[in-house]
Design a protein around this motif. Structure first.
Motif, PDB file in Angstrom:
ATOM      1  N   TYR A 212     -11.886  27.365  12.788  1.00 48.30           N
ATOM      2  CA  TYR A 212     -11.681  27.375  11.338  1.00 48.30           C
ATOM      3  C   TYR A 212     -10.910  28.609  10.870  1.00 48.30           C
ATOM      4  O   TYR A 212      -9.935  28.505  10.123  1.00 48.30           O
ATOM      5  N   THR A 213     -11.350  29.766  11.283  1.00 49.14           N
ATOM      6  CA  THR A 213     -10.767  31.012  10.794  1.00 49.14           C
ATOM      7  C   THR A 213      -9.293  31.113  11.159  1.00 49.14           C
ATOM      8  O   THR A 213      -8.454  31.485  10.324  1.00 49.14           O
ATOM      9  N   ASP A 214      -8.955  30.777  12.387  1.00 46.64           N
ATOM     10  CA  ASP A 214      -7.569  30.879  12.829  1.00 46.64           C
ATOM     11  C   ASP A 214      -6.651  29.936  12.061  1.00 46.64           C
ATOM     12  O   ASP A 214      -5.507  30.303  11.735  1.00 46.64           O
ATOM     13  N   PHE A 215      -7.122  28.753  11.761  1.00 48.90           N
ATOM     14  CA  PHE A 215      -6.276  27.819  11.027  1.00 48.90           C
ATOM     15  C   PHE A 215      -6.205  28.176   9.547  1.00 48.90           C
ATOM     16  O   PHE A 215      -5.176  27.929   8.895  1.00 48.90           O
ATOM     17  N   LEU A 216      -7.250  28.771   9.003  1.00 50.45           N
ATOM     18  CA  LEU A 216      -7.150  29.317   7.645  1.00 50.45           C
ATOM     19  C   LEU A 216      -6.114  30.438   7.606  1.00 50.45           C
ATOM     20  O   LEU A 216      -5.352  30.565   6.639  1.00 50.45           O
ATOM     21  N   ASP A 217      -6.073  31.233   8.662  1.00 50.42           N
ATOM     22  CA  ASP A 217      -5.048  32.287   8.756  1.00 50.42           C
ATOM     23  C   ASP A 217      -3.649  31.685   8.685  1.00 50.42           C
ATOM     24  O   ASP A 217      -2.764  32.201   7.991  1.00 50.42           O
ATOM     25  N   LEU A 218      -3.431  30.595   9.426  1.00 53.31           N
ATOM     26  CA  LEU A 218      -2.121  29.956   9.424  1.00 53.31           C
ATOM     27  C   LEU A 218      -1.794  29.387   8.042  1.00 53.31           C
ATOM     28  O   LEU A 218      -0.638  29.446   7.595  1.00 53.31           O
ATOM     29  N   ALA A 219      -2.791  28.849   7.358  1.00 53.00           N
ATOM     30  CA  ALA A 219      -2.554  28.323   6.013  1.00 53.00           C
ATOM     31  C   ALA A 219      -2.179  29.444   5.047  1.00 53.00           C
ATOM     32  O   ALA A 219      -1.349  29.246   4.150  1.00 53.00           O
ATOM     33  N   GLU A 220      -2.756  30.615   5.230  1.00 54.03           N
ATOM     34  CA  GLU A 220      -2.395  31.750   4.377  1.00 54.03           C
ATOM     35  C   GLU A 220      -0.993  32.253   4.688  1.00 54.03           C
ATOM     36  O   GLU A 220      -0.280  32.732   3.808  1.00 54.03           O
ATOM     37  N   ARG A 221      -0.581  32.112   5.949  1.00 54.80           N
ATOM     38  CA  ARG A 221       0.730  32.625   6.369  1.00 54.80           C
ATOM     39  C   ARG A 221       1.855  31.662   6.004  1.00 54.80           C
ATOM     40  O   ARG A 221       2.964  32.099   5.710  1.00 54.80           O
ATOM     41  N   TYR A 222       1.565  30.352   6.038  1.00 51.02           N
ATOM     42  CA  TYR A 222       2.607  29.351   5.806  1.00 51.02           C
ATOM     43  C   TYR A 222       2.226  28.492   4.601  1.00 51.02           C
ATOM     44  O   TYR A 222       1.226  27.774   4.625  1.00 51.02           O
ATOM     45  N   GLY A 223       3.051  28.550   3.591  1.00 48.26           N
ATOM     46  CA  GLY A 223       2.722  27.913   2.320  1.00 48.26           C
ATOM     47  C   GLY A 223       2.711  26.402   2.331  1.00 48.26           C
ATOM     48  O   GLY A 223       2.195  25.783   1.393  1.00 48.26           O
ATOM     49  N   GLU A 224       3.273  25.778   3.373  1.00 54.24           N
ATOM     50  CA  GLU A 224       3.275  24.310   3.437  1.00 54.24           C
ATOM     51  C   GLU A 224       2.116  23.757   4.260  1.00 54.24           C
ATOM     52  O   GLU A 224       1.988  22.546   4.407  1.00 54.24           O
ATOM     53  N   VAL A 225       1.264  24.629   4.795  1.00 57.14           N
ATOM     54  CA  VAL A 225       0.141  24.179   5.616  1.00 57.14           C
ATOM     55  C   VAL A 225      -1.060  23.866   4.734  1.00 57.14           C
ATOM     56  O   VAL A 225      -1.434  24.668   3.870  1.00 57.14           O
ATOM     57  N   SER A 226      -1.645  22.696   4.951  1.00 50.38           N
ATOM     58  CA  SER A 226      -2.883  22.300   4.283  1.00 50.38           C
ATOM     59  C   SER A 226      -3.924  21.988   5.353  1.00 50.38           C
ATOM     60  O   SER A 226      -3.623  21.965   6.554  1.00 50.38           O
ATOM     61  N   LEU A 227      -5.149  21.741   4.927  1.00 49.49           N
ATOM     62  CA  LEU A 227      -6.220  21.364   5.848  1.00 49.49           C
ATOM     63  C   LEU A 227      -6.979  20.194   5.240  1.00 49.49           C
ATOM     64  O   LEU A 227      -7.151  20.134   4.019  1.00 49.49           O
ATOM     65  N   ASP A 228      -7.410  19.248   6.086  1.00 49.59           N
ATOM     66  CA  ASP A 228      -8.253  18.183   5.542  1.00 49.59           C
ATOM     67  C   ASP A 228      -9.705  18.402   5.962  1.00 49.59           C
ATOM     68  O   ASP A 228     -10.002  19.058   6.957  1.00 49.59           O
ATOM     69  N   THR A 229     -10.600  17.866   5.156  1.00 51.47           N
ATOM     70  CA  THR A 229     -12.032  18.163   5.288  1.00 51.47           C
ATOM     71  C   THR A 229     -12.729  17.284   6.316  1.00 51.47           C
ATOM     72  O   THR A 229     -13.954  17.406   6.490  1.00 51.47           O
ATOM     73  N   THR A 230     -11.991  16.428   6.998  1.00 52.69           N
ATOM     74  CA  THR A 230     -12.593  15.381   7.821  1.00 52.69           C
ATOM     75  C   THR A 230     -13.744  15.864   8.702  1.00 52.69           C
ATOM     76  O   THR A 230     -13.550  16.663   9.613  1.00 52.69           O
ATOM     77  N   MET A 231     -14.934  15.400   8.397  1.00 49.48           N
ATOM     78  CA  MET A 231     -16.180  15.671   9.120  1.00 49.48           C
ATOM     79  C   MET A 231     -16.672  17.119   8.993  1.00 49.48           C
ATOM     80  O   MET A 231     -17.792  17.425   9.406  1.00 49.48           O
ATOM     81  N   ALA A 232     -15.862  17.989   8.436  1.00 44.69           N
ATOM     82  CA  ALA A 232     -16.295  19.383   8.262  1.00 44.69           C
ATOM     83  C   ALA A 232     -17.401  19.454   7.210  1.00 44.69           C
ATOM     84  O   ALA A 232     -17.435  18.654   6.277  1.00 44.69           O
ATOM     85  N   PHE A 233     -18.300  20.399   7.390  1.00 46.66           N
ATOM     86  CA  PHE A 233     -19.391  20.708   6.457  1.00 46.66           C
ATOM     87  C   PHE A 233     -20.521  19.674   6.471  1.00 46.66           C
ATOM     88  O   PHE A 233     -21.532  19.868   5.809  1.00 46.66           O
ATOM     89  N   THR A 234     -20.364  18.569   7.200  1.00 52.92           N
ATOM     90  CA  THR A 234     -21.414  17.550   7.246  1.00 52.92           C
ATOM     91  C   THR A 234     -22.562  18.025   8.137  1.00 52.92           C
ATOM     92  O   THR A 234     -22.384  18.895   8.990  1.00 52.92           O
TER      93      THR A 234
END
Length: 302
Positions: A212-234
């Protein structure tokens, strides 16, 4: 990874009215789910058989809650108030992607709510069939690095990523190492991909779990990166890949680039549980409105 027993879904999780109450309370016209699976029947049945056998890419009990015929699955999403959804499909070997795209184009043509989905694989001819899908109206692509066992940086895909970046078409990519790592999963190869194609509209499936943390880092670095919630937090995922509590602040700060995804129908709990899991994060109604509708509305120009 140790096997994890799945719990039977409760009636409230299965009930369409509970899902409708969720988005009605938020004042939304419905919800948009960017990660739902529709594919040729014989392919989907093989996927279900893999889950039933607790295959090595899952390694745990994984009952399919919505094991229904295609028409019934579409009707359920309509009953839930899902205004737009996808037909995430993917090849596990060369020679499959083009005909999967043909099927997906037909499915989108006969299913108005479906965002026309296409897929790809590193093979000769990939650029041609991806271009054909784009010109045929594809709105989103699916890439599954775990099942396909390929490197996103394969030279055969480089022109494909350039084409999709230029066209501004989102790519939902299973690139995290959950539920089991693949040879080419994880944030490092994706960082290399984005360094070459920073305008690629990459949607990281499953919030990138467990990295999670590493991909959040990439989203902060690249403005076109998003993340989907699929199965997360369940409850199901939190038992073996819990989302770091310390990162919840970044869920808020990146709230304009997080999209609702569920993995319907291949989920071991009721559809509403994903929405309950998002609500109990306590990030507020505006955040929920953005994640469950507004962000996808903007990304896809709906």
């Amino acid at each position: 990874m140790h096997p994890v027993a799945a719990e039977e879904p409760t009636s409230s999780e299965l009930a369409g009215p509970a899902v409708v109450r969720f988005w009605e309370r938020l004042g939304l016209p419905g919800i948009i789910d960017v990660h739902t699976h529709f594919m040729p029947d014989r392919v989907l049945k093989k996927v279900w058989a893999y889950f039933d056998a607790a295959g090595p890419l899952t390694g745990m009990a994984w009952p399919i809650t919505y094991r229904h015929d295609e028409d019934e699955r579409v009707a359920l999403l309509r009953e839930f108030g899902v205004r737009h959804f996808t037909s995430m499909l993917y090849p596990h070997k060369a020679g499959m992607a083009a005909w999967l795209n043909e099927w997906a184009a037909d499915f989108a043509a006969r299913t108005p709510e479906c965002l026309h989905t296409a897929t790809l694989f590193p093979e000769e001819g990939a650029e041609a069939y991806v271009r054909e899908a784009v010109e045929g109206g594809a709105r989103v692509f699916k890439s599954h690095l775990q099942v396909g066992a390929y490197d996103a940086n394969d030279a055969l895909l480089d022109p494909v990523w350039g084409l999709l970046a230029e066209a501004g078409i989102p790519v939902v990519m299973h690139c995290g190492s959950g539920p089991a790592p693949g040879k080419h999963t994880g944030p490092e190869p994706i960082g290399r991909l984005l360094a070459r194609h920073p305008r690629l509209r990459l949607v990281v499936a499953h919030m990138g779990m467990p990295e999670y943390t590493d991909f959040l880092d990439l989203a902060e670095r690249y403005g076109e990166v998003s993340l989907d919630t699929t199965m997360a937090f369940t409850d199901f995922s939190e038992r073996f890949t819990p989302f770091p509590v310390g990162e919840r602040g970044r869920l808020a700060s990146l709230g304009d680039r997080i999209l609702l995804g569920t993995d319907f129908p291949n989920i071991p709990y009721g559809y509403g549980h994903q929405l309950d899991a998002l609500e109990r994060l306590g990030l507020g109604d505006d955040w929920l409105r953005a994640v469950c509708y507004r962000n996808a509305e903007r990304l896809f120009g709906l």
